[in-house]
Design a protein around this motif. Sequence first.
Motif, PDB file in Angstrom:
ATOM      1  N   LYS A  13     -14.705  -8.950  14.944  1.00  0.00           N
ATOM      2  CA  LYS A  13     -14.741 -10.325  14.432  1.00  0.00           C
ATOM      3  C   LYS A  13     -15.224 -11.302  15.510  1.00  0.00           C
ATOM      4  CE  LYS A  13     -12.161 -13.854  12.022  1.00  0.00           C
ATOM      5  NZ  LYS A  13     -11.055 -14.103  11.099  1.00  0.00           N
ATOM      6  N   GLU A  14     -14.652 -11.146  16.716  1.00  0.00           N
ATOM      7  CA  GLU A  14     -15.047 -12.029  17.813  1.00  0.00           C
ATOM      8  C   GLU A  14     -16.503 -11.770  18.211  1.00  0.00           C
ATOM      9  OE1 GLU A  14     -10.530 -11.338  18.914  1.00  0.00           O
ATOM     10  OE2 GLU A  14     -11.978 -10.639  20.409  1.00  0.00           O
ATOM     11  N   LEU A  15     -16.849 -10.501  18.231  1.00  0.00           N
ATOM     12  CA  LEU A  15     -18.213 -10.113  18.601  1.00  0.00           C
ATOM     13  C   LEU A  15     -19.233 -10.721  17.636  1.00  0.00           C
ATOM     14  CD1 LEU A  15     -20.130  -8.420  20.357  1.00  0.00           C
ATOM     15  CD2 LEU A  15     -19.622  -6.469  18.897  1.00  0.00           C
ATOM     16  N   SER A  16     -18.883 -10.740  16.356  1.00  0.00           N
ATOM     17  CA  SER A  16     -19.830 -11.217  15.344  1.00  0.00           C
ATOM     18  C   SER A  16     -20.071 -12.716  15.460  1.00  0.00           C
ATOM     19  CB  SER A  16     -19.321 -10.877  13.942  1.00  0.00           C
ATOM     20  OG  SER A  16     -18.186 -11.664  13.644  1.00  0.00           O
ATOM     21  N   LYS A  17     -19.199 -13.389  16.220  1.00  0.00           N
ATOM     22  CA  LYS A  17     -19.369 -14.840  16.371  1.00  0.00           C
ATOM     23  C   LYS A  17     -20.296 -15.187  17.527  1.00  0.00           C
ATOM     24  CE  LYS A  17     -15.233 -16.373  14.079  1.00  0.00           C
ATOM     25  NZ  LYS A  17     -13.778 -16.244  14.198  1.00  0.00           N
ATOM     26  N   ILE A  18     -20.622 -14.196  18.329  1.00  0.00           N
ATOM     27  CA  ILE A  18     -21.522 -14.455  19.446  1.00  0.00           C
ATOM     28  C   ILE A  18     -22.971 -14.397  18.980  1.00  0.00           C
ATOM     29  CG2 ILE A  18     -22.239 -13.667  21.731  1.00  0.00           C
ATOM     30  CD1 ILE A  18     -19.477 -12.583  22.136  1.00  0.00           C
ATOM     31  N   LYS A  19     -23.749 -15.350  19.441  1.00  0.00           N
ATOM     32  CA  LYS A  19     -25.151 -15.417  19.021  1.00  0.00           C
ATOM     33  C   LYS A  19     -25.920 -14.192  19.494  1.00  0.00           C
ATOM     34  CE  LYS A  19     -26.336 -20.290  18.479  1.00  0.00           C
ATOM     35  NZ  LYS A  19     -25.575 -21.019  19.541  1.00  0.00           N
ATOM     36  N   LYS A  20     -26.831 -13.766  18.654  1.00  0.00           N
ATOM     37  CA  LYS A  20     -27.664 -12.616  18.985  1.00  0.00           C
ATOM     38  C   LYS A  20     -28.422 -12.847  20.287  1.00  0.00           C
ATOM     39  CE  LYS A  20     -30.008 -10.402  15.603  1.00  0.00           C
ATOM     40  NZ  LYS A  20     -31.147  -9.965  14.756  1.00  0.00           N
ATOM     41  N   SER A  21     -28.883 -14.078  20.456  1.00  0.00           N
ATOM     42  CA  SER A  21     -29.657 -14.403  21.668  1.00  0.00           C
ATOM     43  C   SER A  21     -28.809 -14.231  22.925  1.00  0.00           C
ATOM     44  CB  SER A  21     -30.183 -15.829  21.578  1.00  0.00           C
ATOM     45  OG  SER A  21     -29.116 -16.731  21.361  1.00  0.00           O
ATOM     46  N   LYS A  22     -27.530 -14.562  22.797  1.00  0.00           N
ATOM     47  CA  LYS A  22     -26.603 -14.422  23.932  1.00  0.00           C
ATOM     48  C   LYS A  22     -26.410 -12.941  24.276  1.00  0.00           C
ATOM     49  CE  LYS A  22     -22.935 -15.891  26.495  1.00  0.00           C
ATOM     50  NZ  LYS A  22     -23.074 -16.777  27.634  1.00  0.00           N
ATOM     51  N   LEU A  23     -26.203 -12.139  23.245  1.00  0.00           N
ATOM     52  CA  LEU A  23     -26.003 -10.708  23.472  1.00  0.00           C
ATOM     53  C   LEU A  23     -27.262 -10.057  24.039  1.00  0.00           C
ATOM     54  CD1 LEU A  23     -23.900  -9.802  20.328  1.00  0.00           C
ATOM     55  CD2 LEU A  23     -23.130  -9.762  22.697  1.00  0.00           C
ATOM     56  N   LYS A  24     -28.402 -10.557  23.585  1.00  0.00           N
ATOM     57  CA  LYS A  24     -29.656 -10.035  24.084  1.00  0.00           C
ATOM     58  C   LYS A  24     -29.807 -10.359  25.566  1.00  0.00           C
ATOM     59  CE  LYS A  24     -34.434  -9.557  22.681  1.00  0.00           C
ATOM     60  NZ  LYS A  24     -35.566 -10.226  22.038  1.00  0.00           N
ATOM     61  N   GLU A  25     -29.355 -11.551  25.928  1.00  0.00           N
ATOM     62  CA  GLU A  25     -29.382 -11.984  27.318  1.00  0.00           C
ATOM     63  C   GLU A  25     -28.559 -11.027  28.193  1.00  0.00           C
ATOM     64  OE1 GLU A  25     -27.725 -15.997  28.606  1.00  0.00           O
ATOM     65  OE2 GLU A  25     -29.306 -16.529  27.155  1.00  0.00           O
ATOM     66  N   ILE A  26     -27.380 -10.677  27.698  1.00  0.00           N
ATOM     67  CA  ILE A  26     -26.454  -9.866  28.488  1.00  0.00           C
ATOM     68  C   ILE A  26     -26.825  -8.383  28.476  1.00  0.00           C
ATOM     69  CG2 ILE A  26     -24.045  -9.192  28.806  1.00  0.00           C
ATOM     70  CD1 ILE A  26     -23.284 -11.738  27.249  1.00  0.00           C
ATOM     71  N   PHE A  27     -27.165  -7.857  27.297  1.00  0.00           N
ATOM     72  CA  PHE A  27     -27.343  -6.407  27.170  1.00  0.00           C
ATOM     73  C   PHE A  27     -28.779  -5.970  26.896  1.00  0.00           C
ATOM     74  CE2 PHE A  27     -22.917  -7.225  25.705  1.00  0.00           C
ATOM     75  CZ  PHE A  27     -22.253  -6.520  26.702  1.00  0.00           C
ATOM     76  N   GLY A  28     -29.700  -6.917  26.885  1.00  0.00           N
ATOM     77  CA  GLY A  28     -31.084  -6.537  26.642  1.00  0.00           C
ATOM     78  C   GLY A  28     -31.315  -6.067  25.225  1.00  0.00           C
ATOM     79  N   LYS A  29     -32.163  -5.075  25.100  1.00  0.00           N
ATOM     80  CA  LYS A  29     -32.566  -4.615  23.779  1.00  0.00           C
ATOM     81  C   LYS A  29     -31.381  -4.162  22.928  1.00  0.00           C
ATOM     82  CE  LYS A  29     -36.090  -1.643  21.660  1.00  0.00           C
ATOM     83  NZ  LYS A  29     -35.280  -1.113  20.571  1.00  0.00           N
ATOM     84  N   VAL A  30     -30.433  -3.456  23.567  1.00  0.00           N
ATOM     85  CA  VAL A  30     -29.299  -2.986  22.767  1.00  0.00           C
ATOM     86  C   VAL A  30     -28.421  -4.141  22.296  1.00  0.00           C
ATOM     87  CG1 VAL A  30     -29.137  -0.635  23.649  1.00  0.00           C
ATOM     88  CG2 VAL A  30     -28.007  -2.490  24.868  1.00  0.00           C
ATOM     89  N   GLY A  31     -28.466  -5.266  23.020  1.00  0.00           N
ATOM     90  CA  GLY A  31     -27.681  -6.422  22.622  1.00  0.00           C
ATOM     91  C   GLY A  31     -28.031  -6.893  21.221  1.00  0.00           C
ATOM     92  N   LYS A  32     -29.305  -6.833  20.915  1.00  0.00           N
ATOM     93  CA  LYS A  32     -29.783  -7.225  19.594  1.00  0.00           C
ATOM     94  C   LYS A  32     -29.200  -6.292  18.532  1.00  0.00           C
ATOM     95  CE  LYS A  32     -34.107  -6.885  17.069  1.00  0.00           C
ATOM     96  NZ  LYS A  32     -33.360  -6.164  16.086  1.00  0.00           N
ATOM     97  N   ASP A  33     -29.219  -4.989  18.826  1.00  0.00           N
ATOM     98  CA  ASP A  33     -28.644  -4.009  17.895  1.00  0.00           C
ATOM     99  C   ASP A  33     -27.159  -4.251  17.698  1.00  0.00           C
ATOM    100  OD1 ASP A  33     -31.067  -2.797  17.602  1.00  0.00           O
ATOM    101  OD2 ASP A  33     -30.652  -1.156  18.993  1.00  0.00           O
ATOM    102  N   ILE A  34     -26.472  -4.543  18.806  1.00  0.00           N
ATOM    103  CA  ILE A  34     -25.031  -4.759  18.728  1.00  0.00           C
ATOM    104  C   ILE A  34     -24.708  -5.959  17.841  1.00  0.00           C
ATOM    105  CG2 ILE A  34     -22.995  -5.426  20.066  1.00  0.00           C
ATOM    106  CD1 ILE A  34     -24.175  -3.783  22.396  1.00  0.00           C
ATOM    107  N   ALA A  35     -25.503  -7.003  17.992  1.00  0.00           N
ATOM    108  CA  ALA A  35     -25.292  -8.205  17.177  1.00  0.00           C
ATOM    109  C   ALA A  35     -25.426  -7.877  15.694  1.00  0.00           C
ATOM    110  CB  ALA A  35     -26.296  -9.283  17.584  1.00  0.00           C
ATOM    111  N   ASP A  36     -26.461  -7.111  15.366  1.00  0.00           N
ATOM    112  CA  ASP A  36     -26.644  -6.698  13.965  1.00  0.00           C
ATOM    113  C   ASP A  36     -25.477  -5.835  13.496  1.00  0.00           C
ATOM    114  OD1 ASP A  36     -29.014  -8.021  13.566  1.00  0.00           O
ATOM    115  OD2 ASP A  36     -30.274  -6.309  14.116  1.00  0.00           O
TER     116      ASP A  36
END
Length: 357
Positions: free
Chosen positions: A216-239
């Motif tokens: 739930k908390e993870l889903s509130k983080i912007k995809k762009s933020k996760l991409k910043e932190i984890f790179g390509k996989v960050g985008k997948d994680i956001a989805d």
Amino acid sequence: MKNRIILHIDMDYFFAQIEERENPQFKGKPVVVGADPKEGKGRGVVSTANYIARKYGIHSAMPISKAYQLCPKAVFLPVNHELYQKVSENIMNIVKKYSPRFELVSLDEAYLDLSETVVKPLLWQSYYDSYKKGEVLAKKLKKEIFKKEKLTSTVGIGPNKLIAKMASVEAKPDGLLVIKPNQIQKFLNPLDVEKIPGVGPKTAEVLRKLGVNKIKELSKIKKSKLKEIFGKVGKDIADKARGIDKSEVCPKTEVKSVGKEHTFDKDTRDPEIIFPTFEKIIKEVWQELQRGDFSIQGVSVICRFQGFETKSKQKSFEKAKSNLEFLEKTAKKLLLELLLKNQNLVRLIGLRVKVEE
DNA sequence: AAGTTCTTATTAC
DNA sequence: CTAACGGTAATAAGAACTT
């Protein structure tokens, strides 16, 4: 196809359950399939443990020495790969019958795309009615496997592979869980972020430091933020945190590399041990290569030293090679280079060959 | 500066 | 005493190298 229905099936504690079936005297006892514990000195890991063993805290991938400590009186068994392979084939032949869109993940896991099977035939039914049909199908599948193989399984059903897989994980053992599109958030929200395939211990630790523990908390983080932190996989994680997964059932991926590695009983520097072992590894990899029409694009040698420090050295080639002498020469040279640069005792050596075709 | 290769890290089963 | 940790494969990121 826009609205899909995907089924994921996972056999319960597969290796250990097969051993229980083959040896009824183990029923009721903790059973651990994996490396030889060697009175607590074993170097391998647990492959599968039955639920009784799990009550002692034993689980897959745990060092076998620790498992032995936790429950020395457990039944410890070696991995009988031949047997499990055969049983797996029997089971997967059953699974396949339920849909032509079939994807084998491992010996005990598979996906089915039921969309064609369950959505299309009756045009007047709603997409939601199809979930009912999927559920009926899943029950039949579980029953047939149990009748024919005397093994229990767990099934998850959802609108994509991600949800189907996560549902089956939550439902085991001997379970069935259907997650419809409108239930996705409710299902995901309370789960730990590590429940997402692709979020392992390292990623989870980073998230924890950000105060993110649940999906739930993870889903509130912007995809762009996760991409910043984890790179390509960050985008997948956001989805994934939002239950989004477009990956298709089926595409069998071609082999990209073939390798072998070996951990010594004791860390060593003895050439009489290291080199013959390496020769054997080379021969085995070569054997494996002969099974397909592969050409060698690159060779990489791996050494793990005392203290678990792992080093690798690789060489790739413009024009692919395909002869044993060349493989041997290249591999040995790379191993020598690694051993010269690192003087510590050797725990593991390995060889991996990048292949084409 | 761009493109390729090498090395390590992470993940999964 | 305080860690203990296999084998096989894929993929990503960044460093190190060629060109």
